[in-house]
Design a protein around this motif. Structure first.
Motif, mmCIF file in Angstrom:
data_model
loop_
_atom_site.group_PDB
_atom_site.id
_atom_site.type_symbol
_atom_site.label_atom_id
_atom_site.label_comp_id
_atom_site.label_asym_id
_atom_site.label_seq_id
_atom_site.Cartn_x
_atom_site.Cartn_y
_atom_site.Cartn_z
ATOM 1 N N PHE A 134 0.842 -1.201 0.000
ATOM 2 C CA PHE A 134 0.000 0.000 0.000
ATOM 3 C C PHE A 134 0.877 1.251 0.000
ATOM 4 O O PHE A 134 0.585 2.231 -0.689
ATOM 5 C CB PHE A 134 -0.931 -0.006 1.212
ATOM 6 N N ALA A 135 1.967 1.227 0.782
ATOM 7 C CA ALA A 135 2.884 2.371 0.830
ATOM 8 C C ALA A 135 3.522 2.617 -0.526
ATOM 9 O O ALA A 135 3.614 3.757 -1.003
ATOM 10 C CB ALA A 135 3.949 2.141 1.894
ATOM 11 N N ARG A 136 3.988 1.532 -1.157
ATOM 12 C CA ARG A 136 4.632 1.687 -2.468
ATOM 13 C C ARG A 136 3.655 2.201 -3.514
ATOM 14 O O ARG A 136 3.958 3.094 -4.308
ATOM 15 C CB ARG A 136 5.215 0.354 -2.926
ATOM 16 N N VAL A 137 2.474 1.603 -3.546
ATOM 17 C CA VAL A 137 1.473 1.999 -4.543
ATOM 18 C C VAL A 137 1.045 3.446 -4.322
ATOM 19 O O VAL A 137 0.881 4.220 -5.272
ATOM 20 C CB VAL A 137 0.264 1.046 -4.506
ATOM 21 N N PRO A 175 -4.269 9.585 0.777
ATOM 22 C CA PRO A 175 -3.069 8.918 1.328
ATOM 23 C C PRO A 175 -1.780 9.531 0.802
ATOM 24 O O PRO A 175 -1.656 9.801 -0.402
ATOM 25 C CB PRO A 175 -3.242 7.467 0.860
ATOM 26 N N ALA A 176 -0.845 9.766 1.714
ATOM 27 C CA ALA A 176 0.433 10.382 1.358
ATOM 28 C C ALA A 176 1.543 9.336 1.394
ATOM 29 O O ALA A 176 1.456 8.350 2.126
ATOM 30 C CB ALA A 176 0.761 11.529 2.323
ATOM 31 N N ALA A 177 2.565 9.564 0.590
ATOM 32 C CA ALA A 177 3.668 8.608 0.505
ATOM 33 C C ALA A 177 4.538 8.672 1.750
ATOM 34 O O ALA A 177 4.722 9.719 2.351
ATOM 35 C CB ALA A 177 4.504 8.900 -0.730
ATOM 36 N N GLY A 178 5.080 7.535 2.137
ATOM 37 C CA GLY A 178 5.981 7.456 3.283
ATOM 38 C C GLY A 178 6.863 6.229 3.159
ATOM 39 O O GLY A 178 6.436 5.203 2.640
ATOM 40 N N GLU A 179 8.072 6.330 3.642
ATOM 41 C CA GLU A 179 9.033 5.243 3.508
ATOM 42 C C GLU A 179 8.991 4.270 4.686
ATOM 43 O O GLU A 179 9.423 3.123 4.558
ATOM 44 C CB GLU A 179 10.448 5.819 3.384
ATOM 45 N N ALA A 180 8.496 4.716 5.838
ATOM 46 C CA ALA A 180 8.589 3.903 7.053
ATOM 47 C C ALA A 180 7.828 2.588 6.931
ATOM 48 O O ALA A 180 8.212 1.580 7.541
ATOM 49 C CB ALA A 180 8.060 4.701 8.252
#
Length: 220
Positions: free
Chosen positions: A72-75, A172-177
Protein backbone atom coordinates in the motif's frame (compact mmCIF):
# COMPACT_ATOMS: atom_id res chain seq x y z
CA UNK A 1 -7.87 5.67 -28.66
CA UNK A 2 -11.36 4.87 -29.91
CA UNK A 3 -13.96 3.87 -27.36
CA UNK A 4 -14.50 0.14 -27.12
CA UNK A 5 -17.53 -1.17 -25.27
CA UNK A 6 -15.59 -4.31 -24.35
CA UNK A 7 -13.42 -2.20 -22.04
CA UNK A 8 -16.45 -1.27 -19.98
CA UNK A 9 -16.99 -4.96 -19.19
CA UNK A 10 -13.70 -5.02 -17.32
CA UNK A 11 -14.54 -1.86 -15.40
CA UNK A 12 -17.94 -3.27 -14.48
CA UNK A 13 -16.23 -6.42 -13.21
CA UNK A 14 -13.92 -4.24 -11.13
CA UNK A 15 -16.87 -2.40 -9.60
CA UNK A 16 -18.43 -5.77 -8.74
CA UNK A 17 -15.13 -6.86 -7.19
CA UNK A 18 -15.09 -3.79 -4.95
CA UNK A 19 -18.72 -4.29 -3.96
CA UNK A 20 -18.27 -7.98 -3.19
CA UNK A 21 -15.16 -7.25 -1.12
CA UNK A 22 -17.16 -4.69 0.85
CA UNK A 23 -19.95 -7.22 1.44
CA UNK A 24 -17.44 -9.75 2.71
CA UNK A 25 -15.93 -7.16 5.05
CA UNK A 26 -19.27 -6.02 6.46
CA UNK A 27 -20.50 -9.59 6.92
CA UNK A 28 -17.46 -10.58 8.95
CA UNK A 29 -17.04 -7.44 11.02
CA UNK A 30 -20.77 -7.44 11.81
CA UNK A 31 -20.49 -11.02 13.05
CA UNK A 32 -17.53 -10.07 15.23
CA UNK A 33 -19.41 -7.02 16.53
CA UNK A 34 -22.44 -9.12 17.45
CA UNK A 35 -20.10 -11.45 19.36
CA UNK A 36 -18.81 -8.45 21.31
CA UNK A 37 -15.26 -8.79 19.98
CA UNK A 38 -15.01 -5.27 18.60
CA UNK A 39 -17.16 -2.41 17.27
CA UNK A 40 -17.17 -0.13 14.23
CA UNK A 41 -17.33 2.77 16.68
CA UNK A 42 -13.85 1.73 17.83
CA UNK A 43 -12.60 2.23 14.28
CA UNK A 44 -14.51 5.50 13.85
CA UNK A 45 -12.70 6.84 16.90
CA UNK A 46 -9.27 6.34 15.35
CA UNK A 47 -10.09 7.07 11.70
CA UNK A 48 -7.75 9.62 10.15
CA UNK A 49 -8.84 13.23 9.72
CA UNK A 50 -5.52 14.74 8.63
CA UNK A 51 -2.92 13.61 6.13
CA UNK A 52 -2.23 9.93 6.66
CA UNK A 53 -0.57 7.03 4.93
CA UNK A 54 -0.91 4.07 7.27
CA UNK A 55 -4.46 2.66 7.50
CA UNK A 56 -6.13 3.63 10.78
CA UNK A 57 -5.65 1.11 13.58
CA UNK A 58 -3.58 -1.23 11.43
CA UNK A 59 -1.40 -3.66 13.41
CA UNK A 60 1.07 -5.74 11.40
CA UNK A 61 1.06 -8.97 13.39
CA UNK A 62 1.54 -11.41 10.49
CA UNK A 63 3.54 -11.63 7.27
CA UNK A 64 0.51 -10.79 5.15
CA UNK A 65 -0.08 -7.65 7.25
CA UNK A 66 3.47 -6.39 6.80
CA UNK A 67 3.32 -7.23 3.11
CA UNK A 68 0.02 -5.48 2.32
CA UNK A 69 1.04 -2.42 4.34
CA UNK A 70 4.30 -2.24 2.41
CA UNK A 71 2.53 -2.69 -0.90
CA UNK A 72 0.00 0.00 0.00
CA UNK A 73 2.88 2.37 0.83
CA UNK A 74 4.63 1.69 -2.47
CA UNK A 75 1.47 2.00 -4.54
CA UNK A 76 0.49 5.21 -2.75
CA UNK A 77 3.90 6.71 -3.54
CA UNK A 78 3.66 5.66 -7.19
CA UNK A 79 0.09 6.93 -7.54
CA UNK A 80 0.95 10.33 -6.07
CA UNK A 81 3.95 10.64 -8.39
CA UNK A 82 1.82 9.73 -11.40
CA UNK A 83 -0.92 12.21 -10.44
CA UNK A 84 1.59 15.02 -9.88
CA UNK A 85 2.80 14.63 -13.48
CA UNK A 86 -0.69 14.18 -14.97
CA UNK A 87 -0.16 10.49 -15.81
CA UNK A 88 -3.71 9.66 -14.80
CA UNK A 89 -3.86 6.38 -16.72
CA UNK A 90 -0.81 5.08 -14.81
CA UNK A 91 -2.31 6.11 -11.47
CA UNK A 92 -5.59 4.37 -12.33
CA UNK A 93 -3.81 1.17 -13.42
CA UNK A 94 -1.71 1.06 -10.25
CA UNK A 95 -4.75 1.45 -8.01
CA UNK A 96 -6.63 -1.18 -10.04
CA UNK A 97 -3.78 -3.71 -9.76
CA UNK A 98 -3.40 -3.13 -6.02
CA UNK A 99 -7.09 -3.31 -5.14
CA UNK A 100 -7.94 -6.32 -7.26
CA UNK A 101 -4.72 -8.30 -7.47
CA UNK A 102 -3.20 -7.73 -4.03
CA UNK A 103 -5.92 -6.62 -1.62
CA UNK A 104 -8.85 -8.69 -2.89
CA UNK A 105 -7.18 -11.75 -4.40
CA UNK A 106 -4.49 -12.20 -1.76
CA UNK A 107 -4.91 -10.25 1.47
CA UNK A 108 -8.62 -10.93 1.96
CA UNK A 109 -8.07 -14.64 1.30
CA UNK A 110 -5.18 -14.79 3.77
CA UNK A 111 -7.03 -12.91 6.52
CA UNK A 112 -10.17 -15.11 6.31
CA UNK A 113 -8.93 -17.80 8.75
CA UNK A 114 -8.05 -15.15 11.34
CA UNK A 115 -11.60 -13.79 11.23
CA UNK A 116 -12.82 -17.23 12.35
CA UNK A 117 -10.25 -17.74 15.13
CA UNK A 118 -11.26 -18.62 18.68
CA UNK A 119 -8.81 -16.04 20.08
CA UNK A 120 -10.80 -12.81 20.52
CA UNK A 121 -7.75 -10.58 20.14
CA UNK A 122 -6.81 -12.21 16.85
CA UNK A 123 -10.31 -11.54 15.48
CA UNK A 124 -10.28 -7.94 16.75
CA UNK A 125 -6.93 -7.16 15.09
CA UNK A 126 -8.04 -8.84 11.85
CA UNK A 127 -11.21 -6.70 11.80
CA UNK A 128 -9.31 -3.48 12.49
CA UNK A 129 -6.77 -4.29 9.79
CA UNK A 130 -9.40 -5.22 7.22
CA UNK A 131 -11.56 -2.13 7.79
CA UNK A 132 -8.59 0.22 8.15
CA UNK A 133 -7.00 -0.95 4.93
CA UNK A 134 -10.30 -0.94 3.05
CA UNK A 135 -11.03 2.64 4.17
CA UNK A 136 -7.55 3.81 3.13
CA UNK A 137 -7.86 2.02 -0.23
CA UNK A 138 -11.22 3.71 -0.83
CA UNK A 139 -9.59 7.12 -0.33
CA UNK A 140 -6.86 6.15 -2.79
CA UNK A 141 -9.45 4.95 -5.31
CA UNK A 142 -11.94 7.80 -4.89
CA UNK A 143 -10.70 10.15 -7.66
CA UNK A 144 -11.00 7.30 -10.16
CA UNK A 145 -14.33 5.81 -9.00
CA UNK A 146 -16.09 8.46 -6.89
CA UNK A 147 -19.61 7.05 -6.62
CA UNK A 148 -19.02 3.51 -5.38
CA UNK A 149 -16.25 4.66 -3.02
CA UNK A 150 -18.53 7.33 -1.52
CA UNK A 151 -21.31 4.79 -0.97
CA UNK A 152 -19.09 2.23 0.76
CA UNK A 153 -17.24 4.89 2.78
CA UNK A 154 -20.54 6.13 4.21
CA UNK A 155 -21.52 2.53 5.01
CA UNK A 156 -18.29 2.01 6.97
CA UNK A 157 -19.38 4.80 9.30
CA UNK A 158 -23.02 3.63 9.34
CA UNK A 159 -24.10 6.80 7.55
CA UNK A 160 -22.38 9.09 10.09
CA UNK A 161 -18.88 9.70 8.70
CA UNK A 162 -16.45 12.16 10.30
CA UNK A 163 -16.61 14.37 7.18
CA UNK A 164 -19.39 15.29 4.77
CA UNK A 165 -17.79 13.30 1.97
CA UNK A 166 -14.85 11.05 1.29
CA UNK A 167 -13.74 13.82 -1.08
CA UNK A 168 -12.87 15.90 2.01
CA UNK A 169 -10.86 13.08 3.62
CA UNK A 170 -7.08 13.24 3.35
CA UNK A 171 -5.65 11.56 0.29
CA UNK A 172 -3.07 8.92 1.33
CA UNK A 173 0.43 10.38 1.36
CA UNK A 174 3.67 8.61 0.50
CA UNK A 175 5.98 7.46 3.28
CA UNK A 176 9.03 5.24 3.51
CA UNK A 177 8.59 3.90 7.05
CA UNK A 178 5.90 1.38 6.07
CA UNK A 179 7.90 -0.11 3.16
CA UNK A 180 9.21 -3.55 4.13
CA UNK A 181 11.26 -5.21 1.39
CA UNK A 182 11.79 -8.33 3.51
CA UNK A 183 8.04 -8.86 3.90
CA UNK A 184 7.53 -8.36 0.17
CA UNK A 185 10.22 -10.93 -0.62
CA UNK A 186 8.81 -13.43 1.88
CA UNK A 187 5.31 -12.97 0.54
CA UNK A 188 6.50 -13.40 -3.05
CA UNK A 189 7.96 -16.79 -2.09
CA UNK A 190 4.70 -17.80 -0.42
CA UNK A 191 2.67 -16.64 -3.43
CA UNK A 192 4.88 -18.63 -5.82
CA UNK A 193 4.43 -21.72 -3.63
CA UNK A 194 0.65 -21.36 -3.49
CA UNK A 195 0.36 -20.80 -7.24
CA UNK A 196 2.60 -23.81 -7.93
CA UNK A 197 0.50 -26.05 -5.69
CA UNK A 198 -2.72 -24.82 -7.34
CA UNK A 199 -1.32 -25.50 -10.80
CA UNK A 200 -0.14 -28.97 -9.78
CA UNK A 201 -3.58 -29.80 -8.34
CA UNK A 202 -5.18 -28.69 -11.60
CA UNK A 203 -2.77 -30.80 -13.67
CA UNK A 204 -3.50 -33.86 -11.51
CA UNK A 205 -7.25 -33.11 -11.63
CA UNK A 206 -7.57 -33.09 -7.83
CA UNK A 207 -10.95 -31.82 -6.65
CA UNK A 208 -10.71 -28.32 -5.11
CA UNK A 209 -12.34 -29.39 -1.82
CA UNK A 210 -10.11 -32.42 -1.34
CA UNK A 211 -7.35 -31.87 1.23
CA UNK A 212 -3.98 -33.40 0.42
CA UNK A 213 -0.60 -33.32 2.15
CA UNK A 214 2.36 -31.66 0.48
CA UNK A 215 6.06 -31.64 1.28
CA UNK A 216 8.09 -28.45 0.83
CA UNK A 217 11.91 -28.53 0.58
CA UNK A 218 13.98 -25.38 0.81
CA UNK A 219 17.54 -24.21 1.37
CA UNK A 220 18.54 -21.82 4.15
Amino acid sequence: MLFRSSRTDGYRAFANKIWNAARFMFMNVDRAEQAGLWSMEEFAGIAPHGESLAPAGFRATALEDRWILSRFARVTKEVNEALSSNRFHEAANQIYDFFWGEFCDWYIELVKPRLLEQDNNVVRVACLNLVGLFEAALRLLHPVMPFITEEIWYAIYAGRPPLRSIAFAAYPAAGEAEIDSGAETGMAILQDLIVSVRNLRAELKIEPKLKVQIEVFFHD
